[in-house]
Design an enzyme around this catalytic site. Structure first.
Site, PDB file in Angstrom:
ATOM      1  N   ILE A  73      25.608 107.973 -36.680  1.00  9.66           N
ATOM      2  CA  ILE A  73      24.704 108.602 -35.719  1.00  9.66           C
ATOM      3  C   ILE A  73      24.763 110.124 -36.406  1.00  9.66           C
ATOM      4  O   ILE A  73      25.917 111.017 -36.695  1.00  9.66           O
ATOM      5  CB  ILE A  73      25.286 108.482 -34.528  1.00  9.66           C
ATOM      6  CG1 ILE A  73      25.907 106.932 -33.751  1.00  9.66           C
ATOM      7  CG2 ILE A  73      25.458 109.552 -33.453  1.00  9.66           C
ATOM      8  CD1 ILE A  73      26.509 106.777 -33.207  1.00  9.66           C
ATOM      9  N   CYS A  74      23.374 111.289 -35.807  1.00  6.36           N
ATOM     10  CA  CYS A  74      23.802 112.144 -36.059  1.00  6.36           C
ATOM     11  C   CYS A  74      24.196 112.880 -37.143  1.00  6.36           C
ATOM     12  O   CYS A  74      22.596 112.062 -38.822  1.00  6.36           O
ATOM     13  CB  CYS A  74      24.211 113.134 -35.191  1.00  6.36           C
ATOM     14  SG  CYS A  74      24.551 115.246 -34.734  1.00  6.36           S
TER      15      CYS A  74
END
Length: 225
Positions: A139-140
């Site tokens: 994520i991210c």
């Protein structure tokens, strides 16, 4: 699902400028819980690269904080495992929330880009999931950690949103970057069982959109357990 998947959640501290992005971490745990998975938060027992004042955004001279201790602010007291005691074989999947701590504490991507180093224990833990053909959600900024860990070994498809600099860096590492237009999107690399979502790579993303992307990412990870 025939069994309850057990998922390792690798954290990088607490606080988006020097640790794990708190919203991304909590939404990850919520998504895992809603899908009926069990999880174990994990973090290295080591000092952060530095400490940032989250009011001013500036580093605090001389300050020190421990990654594991800070991660326990999210996981709750005593519920975050020291990475030195964690074994990939005990888990069915790995999910990694973002935050600058991923790019500062787990590796040096925030400072060196494609020339960055990865903590050996973090690299070994992440690689073990790919070597075991176990699903990984990143994520991210966490896909940059994946790109570093896989560099010279595998070539995966992933996303860091639409950041041109980050995209160029992961391409230099031999990975394939796919631009995505919002935090709601995911990219699935079926061959590597890798699912990525940009989350707060879009600084102005709505929390609801970040949730949508993370929930979709976690759902796809669990489908492959």
């Amino acid at each position: 699902m025939a069994k309850t998947p057990k998922v390792a959640v690798l954290l990088a501290g607490c606080g988006h400028l020097d640790g794990a992005e708190v919203r991304e971490a909590v939404l990850t745990l919520l998504a895992l819980d809603q899908h009926g998975a069990s999880f174990q938060c994990i973090a290295p027992n080591a000092d952060q690269h530095h400490v940032v004042n989250h009011v001013t955004g500036e580093p605090v001279p001389g300050a020190r904080r421990n990654i594991l201790e800070e991660a326990c602010r999210i996981a709750r007291v005593g519920q975050c495992l020291d990475l030195a005691q964690a074994k990939a074989g005990d888990y069915d999947a790995l999910v990694m929330p973002g935050g600058y701590g991923v790019a500062k504490n787990h590796c040096s991507f925030a400072f060196k880009g494609a020339e960055a180093e990865v903590r050996p224990d973090v690299a070994a833990f992440v690689r073990a999931f790919f070597e075991g053909s176990k699903p990984v959600g990143a994520i991210c900024i966490a896909p940059a950690l994946v790109a570093l860990a896989l560099s010279g070994r595998e070539s995966a498809e992933l996303t860091l949103g639409s950041d041109a600099g980050c995209a160029a860096a992961v391409e230099k590492l031999g990975q394939h970057h796919r631009n995505t237009p919002s935090a709601r999107e995911i990219v699935v690399d079926e061959a590597h069982k890798l699912i990525t979502t940009p989350a707060y790579m879009f600084d102005d993303a709505r929390l609801s959109d970040v949730w949508t992307g993370i929930e979709r990412c976690v759902s796809e990870v669990l489908k492959r357990c």
